[in-house]
Design a protein around this motif. Structure first.
Motif, short mmCIF file in Angstrom:
data_model
loop_
_atom_site.label_atom_id
_atom_site.label_comp_id
_atom_site.label_asym_id
_atom_site.label_seq_id
_atom_site.Cartn_x
_atom_site.Cartn_y
_atom_site.Cartn_z
N ILE A 6 0.34 -1.11 0.07
CA ILE A 6 -0.02 -0.38 -0.39
C ILE A 6 1.19 0.99 0.18
CG2 ILE A 6 -1.87 0.89 1.11
CD1 ILE A 6 -2.49 -1.63 2.90
N GLU A 7 0.89 1.61 -1.46
CA GLU A 7 1.67 3.03 -1.42
C GLU A 7 1.67 4.50 -2.23
OE1 GLU A 7 4.21 5.68 -1.71
OE2 GLU A 7 5.77 4.48 -0.99
N ASP A 8 1.52 5.46 -2.60
CA ASP A 8 0.43 6.37 -3.02
C ASP A 8 1.44 6.90 -4.37
OD1 ASP A 8 1.97 7.36 -0.67
OD2 ASP A 8 1.08 9.44 -1.73
N GLU A 9 2.67 6.70 -4.09
CA GLU A 9 3.99 6.60 -5.64
C GLU A 9 4.18 5.54 -6.62
OE1 GLU A 9 7.03 8.63 -3.47
OE2 GLU A 9 6.42 10.36 -2.64
N LYS A 10 2.89 5.34 -6.67
CA LYS A 10 3.45 4.28 -7.89
C LYS A 10 5.15 4.09 -8.46
CE LYS A 10 -1.52 4.67 -9.68
NZ LYS A 10 -2.44 5.16 -10.82
N VAL A 34 -6.21 5.17 1.22
CA VAL A 34 -6.91 4.50 2.09
C VAL A 34 -8.20 4.16 1.92
CG1 VAL A 34 -8.44 5.32 3.90
CG2 VAL A 34 -6.17 6.09 4.03
N GLU A 35 -8.95 4.80 0.82
CA GLU A 35 -10.11 4.26 0.41
C GLU A 35 -9.35 3.27 -0.42
OE1 GLU A 35 -14.06 5.88 -2.18
OE2 GLU A 35 -12.06 7.10 -1.85
N GLU A 36 -9.10 2.65 -1.24
CA GLU A 36 -8.64 1.46 -2.21
C GLU A 36 -8.50 0.71 -1.24
OE1 GLU A 36 -5.93 0.65 -6.03
OE2 GLU A 36 -5.28 1.89 -4.64
N SER A 37 -7.60 0.62 -0.31
CA SER A 37 -6.96 -0.54 0.76
C SER A 37 -8.18 -1.01 1.72
CB SER A 37 -5.91 -0.16 1.68
OG SER A 37 -5.13 0.59 0.95
N LEU A 38 -9.26 0.06 2.15
CA LEU A 38 -10.33 -0.38 2.88
C LEU A 38 -11.18 -0.91 2.17
CD1 LEU A 38 -11.56 2.96 5.07
CD2 LEU A 38 -10.26 0.80 5.60
N LEU A 56 -0.95 8.34 3.08
CA LEU A 56 -0.91 8.25 1.53
C LEU A 56 -1.96 9.23 0.82
CD1 LEU A 56 -2.55 4.58 2.72
CD2 LEU A 56 -0.62 5.17 1.06
N SER A 57 -2.55 9.59 -0.49
CA SER A 57 -2.58 10.18 -1.36
C SER A 57 -4.23 10.91 -0.37
CB SER A 57 -3.28 9.99 -2.76
OG SER A 57 -3.95 8.88 -2.73
N ASP A 58 -4.94 10.12 0.44
CA ASP A 58 -6.14 10.67 0.89
C ASP A 58 -5.81 10.44 2.33
OD1 ASP A 58 -6.21 7.88 0.84
OD2 ASP A 58 -8.16 7.03 0.51
N GLY A 59 -4.83 10.49 3.11
CA GLY A 59 -5.16 10.47 4.20
C GLY A 59 -3.98 9.72 4.84
N LEU A 182 -15.44 27.31 4.03
CA LEU A 182 -14.31 26.02 3.11
C LEU A 182 -13.79 26.83 2.48
CD1 LEU A 182 -14.26 23.94 0.82
CD2 LEU A 182 -14.79 25.80 -0.91
N LEU A 183 -12.46 25.74 3.41
CA LEU A 183 -10.91 25.74 3.51
C LEU A 183 -10.31 24.86 2.63
CD1 LEU A 183 -11.05 24.54 7.81
CD2 LEU A 183 -11.01 26.53 6.62
N ASP A 184 -8.92 25.19 2.63
CA ASP A 184 -8.33 24.91 0.97
C ASP A 184 -7.82 23.59 1.58
OD1 ASP A 184 -9.03 27.90 -0.10
OD2 ASP A 184 -6.91 28.72 0.20
N ASN A 185 -6.98 23.06 2.29
CA ASN A 185 -6.13 22.41 2.87
C ASN A 185 -7.10 21.18 2.73
OD1 ASN A 185 -4.26 23.70 2.22
ND2 ASN A 185 -3.56 24.31 4.66
N SER A 186 -6.75 19.21 2.82
CA SER A 186 -7.00 18.39 3.98
C SER A 186 -7.35 18.36 5.19
CB SER A 186 -6.70 17.08 3.00
OG SER A 186 -5.75 17.04 3.97
N LEU A 187 -8.33 17.73 5.16
CA LEU A 187 -8.91 17.78 6.90
C LEU A 187 -7.56 16.89 7.22
CD1 LEU A 187 -11.23 17.16 8.77
CD2 LEU A 187 -11.98 15.26 8.29
#
Length: 251
Positions: A6-10, A34-38, A56-59, A182-187
């Motif tokens: 599980i690694e976001d950098e291909k 994270v989503e793909e792994s779950l 990862l790319s989403d958290g 609305l915010l710019d950055n991710s949670l």
């Protein structure tokens, strides 16, 4: 032996795959979020060993453990420094520093083979790890944030924010004035900037201000429901995996 990466950098995932192939090991699957792994872990037999990147790319990959019980041994691959890695030693989880070294990889795999259990339920103290990833001595947490509203810039003290939340891949705050922005950055990016003595990540969607909690209600499946002073757009449920940490947080 079944192995999952599980690694976001291909490119990094492919390099690790080649290194494992050179050790006569076969990778079952490579995942990148994270989503793909779950989704994959919920619908497939868990592998013997997972090589897991932290960011990862989403958290953070720790979120996987919040959502389900992982029945695999874990070797984290990380670029974090030695101070942060104390967290993994505390939890008896192996790790490899990036860029990965072939000799160190072989040692980690041999160590796993030598002590390989039939089934491993990974126990991770998420709060301990998060705290150790941020050196509290050097870290200055956000006291206020600025938000563009039309042609104006509004300054909001973080203590006046009831919660941070994500919705439709966007991140928002809800203030004590009962307004959403609305915010710019991710949670995940905001979580790293907030004082962990005041803010708590109750699930994948919400970070709440302890001072904004109006009521705590027992909920189904050993979870907790939080009622905030003004926020009412959605239910805020403390995930079952986070309940114990949350009770320690509010104690």
């Amino acid at each position: 032996m079944k192995i999952l990466i599980i690694e976001d950098e291909k490119p990094a995932a492919r390099r690790l795959n080649r290194m494992l192939t050179a050790l006569d090991l076969e990778v079952t699957q490579m995942l990148h979020s994270v989503e793909e792994s779950l989704n994959w872990l919920q619908n497939n037999e868990h592998p013997d060993l997972i090589f897991l990147d932290i960011q990862l790319s989403d958290g953070l990959s720790f979120e996987i453990f919040e959502e389900l019980e992982v029945k695999s041994a874990i070797i984290f691959t990380t670029a974090y420094d030695e101070y942060a890695l104390k967290a993994f030693k505390l939890n008896s989880i192996d790790y490899l520093l990036k860029p990965l070294d072939e000799d160190e990889l072989k040692i980690a795999v041999d160590k796993f083979k030598e002590h390989q259990p039939k089934q491993t339920n990974v126990q991770v103290n998420l709060d301990d790890i998060r705290k150790l990833l941020i050196n509290p001595v050097d870290r200055k947490f956000k006291k206020r944030i600025s938000i563009k509203v039309g042609q104006h810039i509004k300054i909001i003290n973080t203590e006046d924010i009831e919660c941070f939340y994500s919705e439709n891949k966007a991140t928002y705050i809800h203030t004590l004035e009962n307004r959403n922005f609305l915010l710019d950055n991710s949670l995940e990016q905001w979580e790293a900037q907030l004082n962990p003595e005041i803010y708590f990540r109750v699930n994948r969607t919400f970070i709440v201000n302890i001072n904004a909690i109006k009521d705590i209600i027992a909920y189904s499946n050993s979870r907790l429901k939080l009622i905030l002073k003004s926020f009412s757009e959605a239910e805020i449920i403390v995930s079952r995996e986070r309940v114990k940490d949350f009770k320690n947080f509010i104690a």
